[in-house]
Design a protein around this motif. Sequence first.
Motif, PDB file in Angstrom:
ATOM      1  N   LEU A 280       0.833  -1.202   0.000  1.00 13.74           N
ATOM      2  CA  LEU A 280       0.000   0.000   0.000  1.00 13.74           C
ATOM      3  C   LEU A 280       0.870   1.255   0.000  1.00 13.74           C
ATOM      4  O   LEU A 280       0.654   2.189  -0.775  1.00 13.74           O
ATOM      5  CB  LEU A 280      -0.943  -0.003   1.214  1.00 13.74           C
TER       6      LEU A 280
ATOM      7  N   ARG B 127       1.146   3.777  -3.239  1.00 15.10           N
ATOM      8  CA  ARG B 127       0.761   5.176  -3.060  1.00 15.10           C
ATOM      9  C   ARG B 127       1.891   6.103  -3.485  1.00 15.10           C
ATOM     10  O   ARG B 127       1.690   7.081  -4.194  1.00 15.10           O
ATOM     11  CB  ARG B 127       0.388   5.428  -1.600  1.00 15.10           C
TER      12      ARG B 127
ATOM     13  N   LEU C 203      -5.937   5.553  -2.731  1.00 17.01           N
ATOM     14  CA  LEU C 203      -4.870   4.872  -1.987  1.00 17.01           C
ATOM     15  C   LEU C 203      -4.594   5.557  -0.654  1.00 17.01           C
ATOM     16  O   LEU C 203      -4.354   4.895   0.359  1.00 17.01           O
ATOM     17  CB  LEU C 203      -3.587   4.814  -2.828  1.00 17.01           C
TER      18      LEU C 203
END
Length: 188
Positions: free
Chosen positions: A18, A22, A90
């Motif tokens: 993640l 991002r 995100l």
Amino acid sequence: MFKPVHVKTLAAQEQRMLLTSRKLVQRKLIDIESDMRGTLRNFGLKVGVVSTIDYETRIRHLVEGFPRLAAIVEPLLTVRRVMRQQLATLHKMLLDTVRHDPVCKRLMTAPGVGPVVALTYRASIDQPQRFVHSRAVGAVRHCQIYGEGTFLSGSSSDLGSYKHALSSFKSSCVLALGTAFRALSGLN
């Protein structure tokens, strides 16, 4: 002889994915904006200082007298708009992850530690019970104190990108050293 190694948990791997996803979208968004600024400057069109929201309007205003440029810039503006939406998605996922993680919430009580730094630290440390002493965390994260106010950062090839290493280094040092590190690194 074999040396035991720590394998990250699935949750830590998802958190790292993640964070890196991002950051990737964020970097590419900045690349697109910078590229548009640079190529328009070749035609004598300067974007100047403009807010994120007014950027698209400013670009359209600059190229309205140049139909070929307008046709070229339009797909780039569409890509930029979509990337901004996906970056927001995100980032919201990151904030939701941090909001539901008690460790991240506790980390954010330290001055200078926000959601991104907290999740980076959480994903990097993964299982704190594997450390016998808290001072061992700094050594693993390549942040050690030698004497009074002297810091040493070692190799961080296991972290992947430089930005991830820097973020992890700063978060480790902020948590370990507090005000002294923030003052030295310009975080305050």
